[in-house]
Design a protein around this motif. Sequence first.
Motif, mmCIF file in Angstrom:
data_model
loop_
_atom_site.group_PDB
_atom_site.id
_atom_site.type_symbol
_atom_site.label_atom_id
_atom_site.label_comp_id
_atom_site.label_asym_id
_atom_site.label_seq_id
_atom_site.Cartn_x
_atom_site.Cartn_y
_atom_site.Cartn_z
ATOM 1 N N LEU A 212 -0.941 -7.811 -8.103
ATOM 2 C CA LEU A 212 -2.026 -8.315 -7.266
ATOM 3 C C LEU A 212 -2.606 -9.615 -7.820
ATOM 4 O O LEU A 212 -2.859 -10.573 -7.078
ATOM 5 C CB LEU A 212 -3.131 -7.261 -7.160
ATOM 6 C CG LEU A 212 -2.822 -6.034 -6.297
ATOM 7 C CD1 LEU A 212 -3.760 -4.881 -6.653
ATOM 8 C CD2 LEU A 212 -2.944 -6.370 -4.814
ATOM 9 N N ASN B 80 -4.323 1.965 -4.451
ATOM 10 C CA ASN B 80 -4.319 0.596 -4.987
ATOM 11 C C ASN B 80 -4.638 -0.404 -3.885
ATOM 12 O O ASN B 80 -4.459 -0.125 -2.696
ATOM 13 C CB ASN B 80 -2.971 0.251 -5.623
ATOM 14 C CG ASN B 80 -1.806 0.278 -4.652
ATOM 15 O OD1 ASN B 80 -1.190 1.319 -4.446
ATOM 16 N ND2 ASN B 80 -1.492 -0.853 -4.036
ATOM 17 N N ASN B 81 -5.129 -1.573 -4.276
ATOM 18 C CA ASN B 81 -5.308 -2.675 -3.338
ATOM 19 C C ASN B 81 -3.942 -3.113 -2.808
ATOM 20 O O ASN B 81 -2.908 -2.849 -3.430
ATOM 21 C CB ASN B 81 -5.978 -3.867 -4.012
ATOM 22 C CG ASN B 81 -7.458 -3.657 -4.259
ATOM 23 O OD1 ASN B 81 -7.936 -2.525 -4.341
ATOM 24 N ND2 ASN B 81 -8.181 -4.754 -4.417
ATOM 25 N N SER B 82 -3.950 -3.799 -1.687
ATOM 26 C CA SER B 82 -2.713 -4.376 -1.146
ATOM 27 C C SER B 82 -3.025 -5.732 -0.530
ATOM 28 O O SER B 82 -4.171 -6.017 -0.175
ATOM 29 C CB SER B 82 -2.090 -3.448 -0.102
ATOM 30 O OG SER B 82 -2.995 -3.184 0.958
ATOM 31 N N ARG C 129 -6.006 -4.367 7.703
ATOM 32 C CA ARG C 129 -5.645 -5.742 7.351
ATOM 33 C C ARG C 129 -5.416 -6.604 8.590
ATOM 34 O O ARG C 129 -5.555 -7.825 8.538
ATOM 35 C CB ARG C 129 -4.392 -5.742 6.473
ATOM 36 C CG ARG C 129 -4.566 -4.992 5.159
ATOM 37 C CD ARG C 129 -3.368 -5.160 4.225
ATOM 38 N NE ARG C 129 -2.113 -4.814 4.873
ATOM 39 C CZ ARG C 129 -1.243 -3.909 4.416
ATOM 40 N NH1 ARG C 129 -1.519 -3.233 3.309
ATOM 41 N NH2 ARG C 129 -0.107 -3.675 5.057
ATOM 42 N N GLU D 62 -6.434 -9.232 1.838
ATOM 43 C CA GLU D 62 -6.385 -8.187 0.809
ATOM 44 C C GLU D 62 -7.222 -6.997 1.248
ATOM 45 O O GLU D 62 -8.365 -7.144 1.674
ATOM 46 C CB GLU D 62 -6.899 -8.695 -0.535
ATOM 47 C CG GLU D 62 -6.860 -7.620 -1.620
ATOM 48 C CD GLU D 62 -7.045 -8.143 -3.036
ATOM 49 O OE1 GLU D 62 -7.009 -7.330 -3.980
ATOM 50 O OE2 GLU D 62 -7.232 -9.372 -3.197
ATOM 51 N N TRP D 63 -6.659 -5.826 1.121
ATOM 52 C CA TRP D 63 -7.350 -4.569 1.395
ATOM 53 C C TRP D 63 -7.870 -4.003 0.081
ATOM 54 O O TRP D 63 -7.108 -3.695 -0.816
ATOM 55 C CB TRP D 63 -6.397 -3.599 2.079
ATOM 56 C CG TRP D 63 -6.904 -2.197 2.295
ATOM 57 C CD1 TRP D 63 -8.180 -1.734 2.184
ATOM 58 C CD2 TRP D 63 -6.111 -1.065 2.676
ATOM 59 N NE1 TRP D 63 -8.247 -0.384 2.470
ATOM 60 C CE2 TRP D 63 -6.992 0.041 2.771
ATOM 61 C CE3 TRP D 63 -4.756 -0.894 2.950
ATOM 62 C CZ2 TRP D 63 -6.532 1.313 3.117
ATOM 63 C CZ3 TRP D 63 -4.310 0.359 3.295
ATOM 64 C CH2 TRP D 63 -5.192 1.463 3.384
ATOM 65 N N GLU D 64 -9.186 -3.901 -0.007
ATOM 66 C CA GLU D 64 -9.835 -3.344 -1.195
ATOM 67 C C GLU D 64 -9.747 -1.816 -1.147
ATOM 68 O O GLU D 64 -10.160 -1.208 -0.159
ATOM 69 C CB GLU D 64 -11.303 -3.763 -1.244
ATOM 70 C CG GLU D 64 -11.527 -5.266 -1.336
ATOM 71 C CD GLU D 64 -11.427 -5.772 -2.755
ATOM 72 O OE1 GLU D 64 -11.169 -4.948 -3.668
ATOM 73 O OE2 GLU D 64 -11.592 -6.991 -2.955
ATOM 74 N N LYS D 65 -9.225 -1.214 -2.199
ATOM 75 C CA LYS D 65 -9.093 0.242 -2.216
ATOM 76 C C LYS D 65 -10.445 0.944 -2.225
ATOM 77 O O LYS D 65 -10.597 2.028 -1.674
ATOM 78 C CB LYS D 65 -8.281 0.698 -3.423
ATOM 79 C CG LYS D 65 -8.943 0.436 -4.771
ATOM 80 C CD LYS D 65 -8.105 0.967 -5.925
ATOM 81 C CE LYS D 65 -8.811 0.735 -7.265
ATOM 82 N NZ LYS D 65 -8.034 1.274 -8.402
ATOM 83 N N TYR E 221 0.890 -1.168 0.000
ATOM 84 C CA TYR E 221 0.000 0.000 0.000
ATOM 85 C C TYR E 221 0.920 1.208 0.000
ATOM 86 O O TYR E 221 1.644 1.448 0.950
ATOM 87 C CB TYR E 221 -0.894 -0.070 1.237
ATOM 88 C CG TYR E 221 -1.281 1.233 1.895
ATOM 89 C CD1 TYR E 221 -1.881 2.266 1.183
ATOM 90 C CD2 TYR E 221 -1.081 1.403 3.270
ATOM 91 C CE1 TYR E 221 -2.243 3.451 1.821
ATOM 92 C CE2 TYR E 221 -1.458 2.565 3.922
ATOM 93 C CZ TYR E 221 -2.032 3.593 3.194
ATOM 94 O OH TYR E 221 -2.392 4.751 3.817
ATOM 95 N N SER F 69 -14.021 0.564 1.278
ATOM 96 C CA SER F 69 -12.587 0.331 1.414
ATOM 97 C C SER F 69 -12.307 -0.375 2.731
ATOM 98 O O SER F 69 -12.262 0.262 3.790
ATOM 99 C CB SER F 69 -11.816 1.656 1.339
ATOM 100 O OG SER F 69 -10.427 1.431 1.439
ATOM 101 N N GLU G 79 -1.681 -3.727 -10.467
ATOM 102 C CA GLU G 79 -2.802 -4.647 -10.654
ATOM 103 C C GLU G 79 -2.329 -6.026 -11.103
ATOM 104 O O GLU G 79 -2.862 -7.054 -10.678
ATOM 105 C CB GLU G 79 -3.803 -4.074 -11.669
ATOM 106 C CG GLU G 79 -4.628 -2.918 -11.133
ATOM 107 C CD GLU G 79 -5.492 -3.293 -9.940
ATOM 108 O OE1 GLU G 79 -5.934 -4.462 -9.864
ATOM 109 O OE2 GLU G 79 -5.713 -2.434 -9.068
#
Length: 324
Positions: A216, A29-31, A142, A150-153, A16, A162, A213
């Motif tokens: 990921l 971005n997602n992480s 997280r 996974e952390w959704e942005k 992130y 999020s 992306e």
Amino acid sequence: MKATAKANTNIALIKYWGKRDEKLFLPTNNSISITLDRFYTVTTVEFKKNITNDIFYLNNKKADKKEQIKISSFLDKIRDFSGTNFYAVVNSENKVPTAAGFASSASGFAALAAASIKALGLELDKSELSAIARQGSGSACRSIYGGYVEWEKGERIDGKDSFAKRLLPETDWNISILSVLVNSNNKNISSREGMKRTVETSPFYSAWLDTVEKDLEITRKAIKYKDFESLGEVVEKNALKMHATMLGSEPPILYWQSGTMDVIHHIKSLRLSGISAYFTIDAGANVKVLCNPSDEKKIYESLLKLESVQNVIACHPGKGITYL
């Protein structure tokens, strides 16, 4: 109105790095991360009717003014969410090397969010709790979950979409994460400051967003099929790209020290000898080494032989939030 929660910290596999909203901690971005079993924070929150401000103790000492303000600001969000107007006494015991690249804020704010919500008697699901923890420290969302996360942005302006979700429980795939300490001093530039400067000034940042992306996607697949080699390759590459964006900042940011490079070169030499090991580095000088449990002992011992290494702590996937 009192509760105690324990949260483990996590390391980001896919980083992130960058916010689309500074106040709500909404990422660009997602992480993806692994929650660790060895580093944690235990926090007790007690809301009281007879006090006129929040009081924060860290490791049995009253925190400095800056930390008091940070914690109180987060508790204001809890009060707004819950509709309460009580202030709290917070006692936090931190078992993470603070500000040395081990993401102590992740376990800290996850434990604070969980204990606060529990103390107020609120019943939230983990995604709701994750969204609240995110507003204290992004990576804290997280640490609500164990294992691979996974952390959704998210896309919404208010940040309600999020939050983190679990990809794989900690019991489903045991890998070793060796936390290698080469510097125990506080960082000159905080992660938040470094992230903001990178987003605003680095010409390399757009390339980060263009490629994350794909990283990921590869990581999700590697976790699903428990493909260690694929996971290690993409994790190492992603960490190097994140630090490359910092080098392009104005002025440039370099967290690495000589010990950091010693560990990087050592891991590369181990791979050349046929031992499967990969490194990742957060916003700091210290290194995390991913390996198979069968190789853990010999890699651990080899790292301790490096003059620049102060300590090595072996970790494995850990649990999410627990209440004590």
